[in-house]
Write an enzyme that holds these catalytic residues in place. Sequence first.
Site, PDB file in Angstrom:
ATOM      1  N   SER A 212      -0.745 -84.335   4.896  1.00  0.00           N
ATOM      2  CA  SER A 212      -0.454 -85.490   5.745  1.00  0.00           C
ATOM      3  C   SER A 212       0.712 -86.315   5.054  1.00  0.00           C
ATOM      4  O   SER A 212       1.741 -85.978   4.841  1.00  0.00           O
ATOM      5  CB  SER A 212      -1.754 -86.541   6.111  1.00  0.00           C
ATOM      6  OG  SER A 212      -1.562 -87.489   6.914  1.00  0.00           O
ATOM      7  N   LYS A 237      -0.570 -80.706   7.822  1.00  0.00           N
ATOM      8  CA  LYS A 237      -1.193 -81.937   8.768  1.00  0.00           C
ATOM      9  C   LYS A 237       0.100 -82.915   9.105  1.00  0.00           C
ATOM     10  O   LYS A 237       0.348 -83.430   8.266  1.00  0.00           O
ATOM     11  CB  LYS A 237      -2.512 -82.695   8.280  1.00  0.00           C
ATOM     12  CG  LYS A 237      -2.733 -83.685   9.240  1.00  0.00           C
ATOM     13  CD  LYS A 237      -3.991 -84.463   8.699  1.00  0.00           C
ATOM     14  CE  LYS A 237      -4.682 -85.244   9.549  1.00  0.00           C
ATOM     15  NZ  LYS A 237      -3.933 -86.371  10.155  1.00  0.00           N
TER      16      LYS A 237
END
Length: 298
Positions: A212, A237
């Site tokens: 992320s 992600k």
Amino acid sequence: MAKYDITGIGINLREVPDDNSNVKLKVLGIILDGPAYSAGVRQGDELLSVNGVDVRGKSAFDVSSLLQGPQETFVVIKVKHGNCGPIQSMKIERQLVARSPIFYRLEKLESGDISVGYIRIKEFNALAKKDLVIALKRLKDAGASYFILDLKDNPGGLVQAGIEVAKLFLNKGEMVIHTVGRDPEVQKSIVAENAPFIASPLIVLVNHRTASASEIVTTALHDNCKAVLVGERTFGKGLIQSVYELHDGSGVVVTVGKYVTPNHKDINGNGVEPDFRRIPALNEVVSYLAQCHIEGKS
């Protein structure tokens, strides 16, 4: 809506169907050194109960609400470690105050002539940029010739914090990240507005749990020829999700876009491949970054 994003014990929950199409709750993300992590909860664990209430079949939104509570109060949870691991009950104290995610030290190389500044970022919270600036300044003043930024096992955190961290190493006008989606409001290109705080050679350590916001930082520095990547392929992600609360108090999570690197590579599901498996010598780092610039940041 904030209750869905992160609980008072430092975990993110995800609804996962089992073999019988029933819903179980898995720990998708966890704040390193947060209350849950310190108690022994790990990414991939299944949450079974909260304060004696069986949560299997319940929504992540509802269960996150159960986990929330005033700071310094306790919640008792039961988890199953991994898919086939043991079941453990644990009493966890809720903590809502952000802790510094930065650890740093100065290391002398064997030659004794060069020092490297090592910085570990555990997660991207509200203190990440401020404390990173302090670490960089102290290490530079202490004689660091270059830096190692350790993002291994960093699950992400606040995306904006990751963006601000990336900007510390980029030249004015260089791309941090692109966001793409159907809604024109989602389609943005985020660039650095100022000169870099540090322009020294940089090594970024990554592994399969680098995810992320960590991947946003990683790709921003790599695609702009500011860093070499060392370790393993990252998690992958890169979705942008919005949480909408409905009239009955329930919520729905909608994927509205995704992150694309400065070189227009899709992070989600792909991750980022490192340049080296082991930490290279400084001359290798300098040579690699110089070649990157020659090839036009490709």
